[in-house]
Design a protein around this motif. Structure first.
Motif, PDB file in Angstrom:
ATOM      1  N   GLY A   1       0.815  -1.212   0.000  1.00  0.00           N
ATOM      2  CA  GLY A   1       0.000   0.000   0.000  1.00  0.00           C
ATOM      3  C   GLY A   1       0.848   1.261   0.000  1.00  0.00           C
ATOM      4  N   ILE A   2       1.971   1.223   0.726  1.00  0.00           N
ATOM      5  CA  ILE A   2       2.873   2.383   0.743  1.00  0.00           C
ATOM      6  C   ILE A   2       3.468   2.621  -0.643  1.00  0.00           C
ATOM      7  CG2 ILE A   2       5.046   3.256   1.682  1.00  0.00           C
ATOM      8  CD1 ILE A   2       4.385   1.774   4.281  1.00  0.00           C
ATOM      9  N   LEU A   3       3.869   1.527  -1.320  1.00  0.00           N
ATOM     10  CA  LEU A   3       4.417   1.671  -2.664  1.00  0.00           C
ATOM     11  C   LEU A   3       3.387   2.242  -3.630  1.00  0.00           C
ATOM     12  CD1 LEU A   3       6.514  -1.611  -3.123  1.00  0.00           C
ATOM     13  CD2 LEU A   3       7.363   0.693  -2.694  1.00  0.00           C
ATOM     14  N   VAL A   4       2.170   1.735  -3.556  1.00  0.00           N
ATOM     15  CA  VAL A   4       1.108   2.211  -4.447  1.00  0.00           C
ATOM     16  C   VAL A   4       0.835   3.690  -4.198  1.00  0.00           C
ATOM     17  CG1 VAL A   4      -1.336   1.991  -5.023  1.00  0.00           C
ATOM     18  CG2 VAL A   4       0.059  -0.058  -4.727  1.00  0.00           C
ATOM     19  N   GLN A   5       0.764   4.087  -2.929  1.00  0.00           N
ATOM     20  CA  GLN A   5       0.522   5.485  -2.605  1.00  0.00           C
ATOM     21  C   GLN A   5       1.656   6.373  -3.097  1.00  0.00           C
ATOM     22  OE1 GLN A   5      -2.343   6.701  -1.156  1.00  0.00           O
ATOM     23  NE2 GLN A   5      -1.449   8.682  -1.750  1.00  0.00           N
TER      24      GLN A   5
ATOM     25  N   LEU B   1       3.637   5.846  -5.728  1.00  0.00           N
ATOM     26  CA  LEU B   1       3.547   6.002  -7.181  1.00  0.00           C
ATOM     27  C   LEU B   1       2.376   6.905  -7.571  1.00  0.00           C
ATOM     28  CD1 LEU B   1       4.285   2.309  -8.262  1.00  0.00           C
ATOM     29  CD2 LEU B   1       5.846   4.257  -8.324  1.00  0.00           C
ATOM     30  N   GLN B   2       1.279   6.807  -6.843  1.00  0.00           N
ATOM     31  CA  GLN B   2       0.138   7.684  -7.134  1.00  0.00           C
ATOM     32  C   GLN B   2       0.473   9.144  -6.851  1.00  0.00           C
ATOM     33  OE1 GLN B   2      -3.024   6.005  -4.783  1.00  0.00           O
ATOM     34  NE2 GLN B   2      -3.606   4.516  -6.372  1.00  0.00           N
ATOM     35  N   ASP B   3       1.244   9.391  -5.795  1.00  0.00           N
ATOM     36  CA  ASP B   3       1.639  10.771  -5.473  1.00  0.00           C
ATOM     37  C   ASP B   3       2.581  11.333  -6.526  1.00  0.00           C
ATOM     38  OD1 ASP B   3       0.100  10.660  -3.217  1.00  0.00           O
ATOM     39  OD2 ASP B   3       1.768  10.227  -1.838  1.00  0.00           O
ATOM     40  N   ILE B   4       3.444  10.492  -7.077  1.00  0.00           N
ATOM     41  CA  ILE B   4       4.325  10.954  -8.154  1.00  0.00           C
ATOM     42  C   ILE B   4       3.513  11.279  -9.401  1.00  0.00           C
ATOM     43  CG2 ILE B   4       6.145  10.237  -9.748  1.00  0.00           C
ATOM     44  CD1 ILE B   4       7.485   8.773  -7.520  1.00  0.00           C
ATOM     45  N   GLN B   5       2.544  10.401  -9.694  1.00  0.00           N
ATOM     46  CA  GLN B   5       1.721  10.610 -10.881  1.00  0.00           C
ATOM     47  C   GLN B   5       0.905  11.899 -10.779  1.00  0.00           C
ATOM     48  OE1 GLN B   5      -1.100   7.482 -11.608  1.00  0.00           O
ATOM     49  NE2 GLN B   5      -1.335   7.982 -13.772  1.00  0.00           N
ATOM     50  N   SER B   6       0.413  12.175  -9.591  1.00  0.00           N
ATOM     51  CA  SER B   6      -0.379  13.401  -9.399  1.00  0.00           C
ATOM     52  C   SER B   6       0.492  14.619  -9.090  1.00  0.00           C
ATOM     53  CB  SER B   6      -1.384  13.183  -8.266  1.00  0.00           C
ATOM     54  OG  SER B   6      -0.698  12.905  -7.042  1.00  0.00           O
ATOM     55  N   LYS B   7       1.843  14.427  -9.121  1.00  0.00           N
ATOM     56  CA  LYS B   7       2.808  15.502  -8.896  1.00  0.00           C
ATOM     57  C   LYS B   7       2.711  16.113  -7.500  1.00  0.00           C
ATOM     58  CE  LYS B   7       3.039  16.667 -13.804  1.00  0.00           C
ATOM     59  NZ  LYS B   7       2.924  17.730 -14.841  1.00  0.00           N
ATOM     60  N   LYS B   8       2.268  15.300  -6.534  1.00  0.00           N
ATOM     61  CA  LYS B   8       2.273  15.769  -5.158  1.00  0.00           C
ATOM     62  C   LYS B   8       3.682  15.772  -4.584  1.00  0.00           C
ATOM     63  CE  LYS B   8      -2.437  14.287  -3.978  1.00  0.00           C
ATOM     64  NZ  LYS B   8      -3.259  13.448  -3.070  1.00  0.00           N
ATOM     65  N   ILE B   9       4.543  14.867  -5.102  1.00  0.00           N
ATOM     66  CA  ILE B   9       5.941  14.833  -4.687  1.00  0.00           C
ATOM     67  C   ILE B   9       6.796  14.857  -5.946  1.00  0.00           C
ATOM     68  CG2 ILE B   9       5.488  13.604  -2.519  1.00  0.00           C
ATOM     69  CD1 ILE B   9       6.284  11.025  -3.874  1.00  0.00           C
TER      70      ILE B   9
ATOM     71  N   GLU C   1      16.097   7.727  -9.443  1.00  0.00           N
ATOM     72  CA  GLU C   1      16.794   6.656  -8.733  1.00  0.00           C
ATOM     73  C   GLU C   1      15.852   5.922  -7.786  1.00  0.00           C
ATOM     74  OE1 GLU C   1      20.650   5.962  -5.786  1.00  0.00           O
ATOM     75  OE2 GLU C   1      20.207   7.966  -6.599  1.00  0.00           O
ATOM     76  N   LEU C   2      15.020   6.674  -7.072  1.00  0.00           N
ATOM     77  CA  LEU C   2      14.085   6.045  -6.141  1.00  0.00           C
ATOM     78  C   LEU C   2      13.027   5.241  -6.887  1.00  0.00           C
ATOM     79  CD1 LEU C   2      13.418   5.730  -3.177  1.00  0.00           C
ATOM     80  CD2 LEU C   2      12.008   7.793  -3.311  1.00  0.00           C
ATOM     81  N   VAL C   3      12.576   5.752  -8.017  1.00  0.00           N
ATOM     82  CA  VAL C   3      11.575   5.035  -8.808  1.00  0.00           C
ATOM     83  C   VAL C   3      12.145   3.727  -9.351  1.00  0.00           C
ATOM     84  CG1 VAL C   3      10.191   5.121 -10.919  1.00  0.00           C
ATOM     85  CG2 VAL C   3      10.254   7.095  -9.396  1.00  0.00           C
ATOM     86  N   ARG C   4      13.431   3.742  -9.745  1.00  0.00           N
ATOM     87  CA  ARG C   4      14.059   2.504 -10.219  1.00  0.00           C
ATOM     88  C   ARG C   4      14.125   1.459  -9.105  1.00  0.00           C
ATOM     89  NH1 ARG C   4      17.407   6.028 -13.328  1.00  0.00           N
ATOM     90  NH2 ARG C   4      18.932   6.112 -11.608  1.00  0.00           N
ATOM     91  N   GLN C   5      14.364   1.901  -7.871  1.00  0.00           N
ATOM     92  CA  GLN C   5      14.377   0.970  -6.744  1.00  0.00           C
ATOM     93  C   GLN C   5      12.992   0.360  -6.518  1.00  0.00           C
ATOM     94  OE1 GLN C   5      15.986   2.961  -3.325  1.00  0.00           O
ATOM     95  NE2 GLN C   5      17.959   3.401  -4.308  1.00  0.00           N
TER      96      GLN C   5
ATOM     97  N   GLN D   1      10.740  -0.004  -8.825  1.00  0.00           N
ATOM     98  CA  GLN D   1      10.508  -0.915  -9.940  1.00  0.00           C
ATOM     99  C   GLN D   1      11.165  -2.266  -9.686  1.00  0.00           C
ATOM    100  OE1 GLN D   1      12.192   0.348 -13.650  1.00  0.00           O
ATOM    101  NE2 GLN D   1      10.961  -1.056 -14.881  1.00  0.00           N
ATOM    102  N   GLY D   2      12.384  -2.231  -9.106  1.00  0.00           N
ATOM    103  CA  GLY D   2      13.051  -3.487  -8.774  1.00  0.00           C
ATOM    104  C   GLY D   2      12.274  -4.297  -7.760  1.00  0.00           C
ATOM    105  N   LEU D   3      11.669  -3.643  -6.761  1.00  0.00           N
ATOM    106  CA  LEU D   3      10.860  -4.354  -5.767  1.00  0.00           C
ATOM    107  C   LEU D   3       9.621  -4.965  -6.407  1.00  0.00           C
ATOM    108  CD1 LEU D   3      11.024  -1.899  -2.732  1.00  0.00           C
ATOM    109  CD2 LEU D   3      12.145  -4.111  -2.942  1.00  0.00           C
ATOM    110  N   VAL D   4       8.993  -4.213  -7.310  1.00  0.00           N
ATOM    111  CA  VAL D   4       7.782  -4.712  -7.966  1.00  0.00           C
ATOM    112  C   VAL D   4       8.104  -5.923  -8.829  1.00  0.00           C
ATOM    113  CG1 VAL D   4       5.965  -4.138  -9.620  1.00  0.00           C
ATOM    114  CG2 VAL D   4       6.634  -2.475  -7.898  1.00  0.00           C
TER     115      VAL D   4
END
Length: 265
Positions: free
Chosen positions: A179-183, A185-193, A198-202, A204-207
């Motif tokens: 749930g933390i990962l999903v939240q 990615l959603q915050d990045i998509q909505s440009k809240k953060i 580099e963090l997104v690649r990490q 992606q590796g977990l997923v």
């Protein structure tokens, strides 16, 4: 023996939890040596109509096996008068070389194997001194751990219930972290953060390590965590089933090898 004890005492058997844990031992005989290869929860009562049928089914798969003894799992491991009578009757039925195996649960010393072998001499059960166990260290540890488990009157506090509760807790924690990962990615998509490559690649590796969960993006409601959770549980069940089938094959291979290298006692 340990599997049967666990099934009965945890309520996973059609028999009551206080039912006697008994069965027959199968093996081979060569000269003066006896090799015990398998144990099966077959009734020890000769008047039981299904006994001969179950023995026949076992020997249809393992033609080289014959009945060489019987076993009983108990709290104290001390032979009783009933054990003597049962051994006497079964010995007359199956042959001269016949053993009684007593398996004790709840032993205090974890370094001792809770198994004692007895043979009938002059109408008395006498302990067999010269015998050895050939098994892998992992299997020995597993057997000793199971037989030392004491059943609880509360099913939720039994060994089985404890393991299930632990697994359930671990899966709940996994769900929270997903749930933390999903939240995130959603915050990045909505440009809240801000976007951090580099963090997104990490992430992606977990997923990718989750394997089949990557395909969940094609579901109608991929944002529904419950649906992702159900899919992951289905994949886990399928994996467990595959591992179980693999272990059964390994057991048959090990038994086939043991047939060419008999243990002597």
């Amino acid at each position: 023996m340990s599997d049967q004890y666990t099934r009965i005492t945890t309520g996973g058997s059609p028999f009551p939890k206080d039912a006697p844990v008994v069965g027959l031992l199968f093996g081979t005989q060569e000269g003066g040596s006896l090799q015990i290869l398998d144990a099966d929860d077959i009734p020890t009562d000769l008047n039981e109509p299904t006994q001969e049928q179950q023995v026949g089914l076992h020997q249809a798969v393992f033609a080289q096996h014959s009945v060489v003894g019987w076993y009983r799992v108990s709290q104290d491991g001390i032979p009783t008068e009933g054990d003597l009578q049962t051994t006497t009757l079964l010995r007359k039925h199956y042959g001269e070389h016949f053993l009684f195996c007593s398996c004790q649960v709840g032993m205090m010393d974890p370094d001792l194997l809770p198994i004692t072998l007895y043979q009938l001499e002059d109408g008395v059960l006498v302990g067999v001194e010269k015998w050895k166990l050939e098994t892998s260290p992992a299997e020995k540890v597993a057997v000793e751990r199971v037989v030392r488990e004491q059943p609880s009157s509360d099913p939720q506090q039994s060994a089985f219930g404890t393991h299930v509760s632990t697994l359930q807790g671990a899966l709940e924690k996994l769900k929270d972290r997903l749930g933390i990962l999903v939240q995130f990615l959603q915050d990045i998509q909505s440009k809240k953060i801000p976007f951090d490559p580099e963090l997104v690649r990490q992430v992606q590796g977990l997923v990718c390590q989750l394997g089949p969960l990557v395909a969940c993006s094609t579901l109608p409601h991929a944002e529904d965590l419950d649906e992702l959770w159900t899919l992951h549980m289905a994949v886990t069940a399928k994996t467990v089933q595959s591992v179980h089938g693999y272990t059964e094959k390994c057991k048959q291979m090990q038994e086939s090898r043991s047939h060419h290298h008999p243990r002597r006692f």
